[in-house]
Design an enzyme around this catalytic site. Structure first.
Site, PDB file in Angstrom:
ATOM      1  N   GLU A   7       0.847  -1.186   0.000  1.00 29.89           N
ATOM      2  CA  GLU A   7       0.000   0.000   0.000  1.00 29.89           C
ATOM      3  C   GLU A   7       0.880   1.233   0.000  1.00 29.89           C
ATOM      4  O   GLU A   7       1.857   1.303   0.747  1.00 29.89           O
ATOM      5  CB  GLU A   7      -0.893   0.081   1.250  1.00 29.89           C
ATOM      6  CG  GLU A   7      -1.963  -0.961   1.380  1.00 29.89           C
ATOM      7  CD  GLU A   7      -2.760  -0.790   2.683  1.00 29.89           C
ATOM      8  OE1 GLU A   7      -2.795   0.344   3.233  1.00 29.89           O
ATOM      9  OE2 GLU A   7      -3.332  -1.786   3.151  1.00 29.89           O
ATOM     10  N   GLU A  49     -14.137   5.382  -0.592  1.00 28.07           N
ATOM     11  CA  GLU A  49     -15.028   4.414   0.061  1.00 28.07           C
ATOM     12  C   GLU A  49     -15.792   5.101   1.191  1.00 28.07           C
ATOM     13  O   GLU A  49     -15.216   5.476   2.210  1.00 28.07           O
ATOM     14  CB  GLU A  49     -14.215   3.239   0.588  1.00 28.07           C
ATOM     15  CG  GLU A  49     -13.479   2.478  -0.511  1.00 28.07           C
ATOM     16  CD  GLU A  49     -12.476   1.471   0.030  1.00 28.07           C
ATOM     17  OE1 GLU A  49     -12.897   0.503   0.687  1.00 28.07           O
ATOM     18  OE2 GLU A  49     -11.266   1.673  -0.198  1.00 28.07           O
ATOM     19  N   LYS A  98     -15.972   4.024   5.217  1.00 32.47           N
ATOM     20  CA  LYS A  98     -14.837   4.186   6.105  1.00 32.47           C
ATOM     21  C   LYS A  98     -15.081   5.395   7.004  1.00 32.47           C
ATOM     22  O   LYS A  98     -15.994   6.195   6.751  1.00 32.47           O
ATOM     23  CB  LYS A  98     -13.554   4.372   5.287  1.00 32.47           C
ATOM     24  CG  LYS A  98     -13.059   3.099   4.625  1.00 32.47           C
ATOM     25  CD  LYS A  98     -11.687   3.314   4.044  1.00 32.47           C
ATOM     26  CE  LYS A  98     -11.040   1.989   3.678  1.00 32.47           C
ATOM     27  NZ  LYS A  98      -9.654   2.179   3.227  1.00 32.47           N
ATOM     28  N   GLU A 113      -9.805   9.091   5.554  1.00 34.15           N
ATOM     29  CA  GLU A 113      -9.965   7.674   5.227  1.00 34.15           C
ATOM     30  C   GLU A 113     -10.894   7.440   4.037  1.00 34.15           C
ATOM     31  O   GLU A 113     -10.789   6.419   3.361  1.00 34.15           O
ATOM     32  CB  GLU A 113     -10.481   6.900   6.450  1.00 34.15           C
ATOM     33  CG  GLU A 113      -9.456   6.723   7.543  1.00 34.15           C
ATOM     34  CD  GLU A 113      -8.223   5.963   7.058  1.00 34.15           C
ATOM     35  OE1 GLU A 113      -8.398   4.885   6.454  1.00 34.15           O
ATOM     36  OE2 GLU A 113      -7.106   6.454   7.254  1.00 34.15           O
TER      37      GLU A 113
END
Length: 341
Positions: free
Chosen positions: A265, A316, A319, A324
């Protein structure tokens, strides 16, 4: 045509061929750039559309955090290299029971093995240190044996770790914390025996955002033109290399310097923490990241080109709010947040 003109034409021809060859190697997959496919959103496109988007963007690898039959079915015939994760909470049973490992492989890998390219199976995400840390090495061993039983001998079994394990300054002083040394020795002994890499999550953004007075934006986004850190014979023009080499130094200190690193990541958020987050900063970081890792290793390991996964494919919305939710390269409607691929 005189000799000088002939030499000049030959030079131009060779230079052009080198450039074309380098571009072809990049697109042919000689350098593997992947993207994490997180699914914590209630507005994301269906997996088949997501896999089509990966292919249209010529993204070569996909990291999946846990098994999903719908995603795995969509991956059939895609030729994407897949990193498939095992949930952290599943580690104790997989570590203690070869039968549980066989069952996991038979359920999540075997049905897809003929038309999904499983490059890696990752046992846990950032579980070292923690209550599941001692489960990692035995779980990796049991899963590897189970993969062998269905003929997948080339799929590498590993785990995903955090850079915090070995972050240091300067890079050469990187060491694993005392509570993780025994675990890491067991994990890397397995990786050395099986010639598998270790995966590491690397985030210059967090170092920059937490201390912008001492970490410059240029250093964090690959734009420094002079070395910011000189560590013995090694010169660091970017924070990414310094962080990875701190981990390399820590591996060397436990006699595991030959274990290669994959960056599982890395990325930069576009919103949620102004002024450190922005579309411009994210685009700059990820574009420069791809250029950098496609051409060279780190100062400590200059010839070791690292497979790298960018975080993440989508914003997303399930989250925690703020940073985030804003790591995505694409909005859920598949419109790019910024041009990259």
């Amino acid at each position: 045509m005189n000799r000088m003109e002939l030499k000049m034409e030959m030079f131009m021809f060779v230079s052009t061929m080198v450039l074309v060859t380098n571009q072809l190697l990049l697109f042919a997959g000689a350098v593997h750039i992947g993207v994490n496919y997180g699914r914590l959103g209630n507005n994301l496109p269906p997996p088949r559309d997501v896999i089509s988007l990966f292919k249209r963007c010529r993204i070569q690898s996909l990291r999946l955090f846990d098994p999903s039959p719908e995603v795995l079915n969509a991956l059939r015939g895609s030729n994407l290299r897949v990193s498939l994760g095992v949930r952290n909470e599943d580690l104790p049973s997989l570590a203690s029971s070869p039968a549980a490992a066989t069952q996991w492989v038979n359920r999540n890998v075997a049905p897809y093995k003929n038309n999904v390219s499983f490059g890696w199976i990752t046992l846990g995400n950032e579980v070292i240190p923690g209550p599941f840390a001692n489960c990692v090495a035995p779980a990796m061993n049991n899963i590897r044996n189970a993969l062998g039983s269905i003929g997948l001998f080339r799929t590498k079994v590993t785990t995903v770790t955090t850079l915090i394990l070995a972050s240091s300054y300067p890079p050469s002083t990187g060491v694993f914390t005392s509570e993780t040394v025994v675990v890491m020795r067991n994990v890397t002994a397995f990786l050395q025996r099986t010639r598998a890499p270790i995966m590491v999550n690397v985030y210059p953004y967090f170092a920059y955002a937490s201390d912008p007075a001492h970490v410059s934006l240029n250093y964090a986004t690959f734009r420094s033109r002079t070395p910011v850190v000189v560590d013995g014979p090694f010169k660091y023009f970017n924070l990414f290399d310094a962080q990875v080499d701190a981990y390399n130094a820590a591996l060397e200190k436990i006699n595991a310097g030959n274990v290669p690193i994959i960056v599982s990541e890395t990325g930069w958020p576009t919103s949620g923490n102004y002024p450190y987050t922005s579309i411009t900063n994210a685009q700059t970081y990820n574009k420069n990241l791809i250029n950098h890792v496609s051409r060279q290793g780190t100062p400590r390991k200059p010839s070791r080109i690292m497979d790298t996964f960018i975080f993440a494919m989508f914003n997303e919305n399930q989250k925690p709010s703020g940073v985030e939710q804003n790591w995505g390269l694409f909005y859920p409607n598949t419109r790019p947040v910024y041009p990259l691929f």
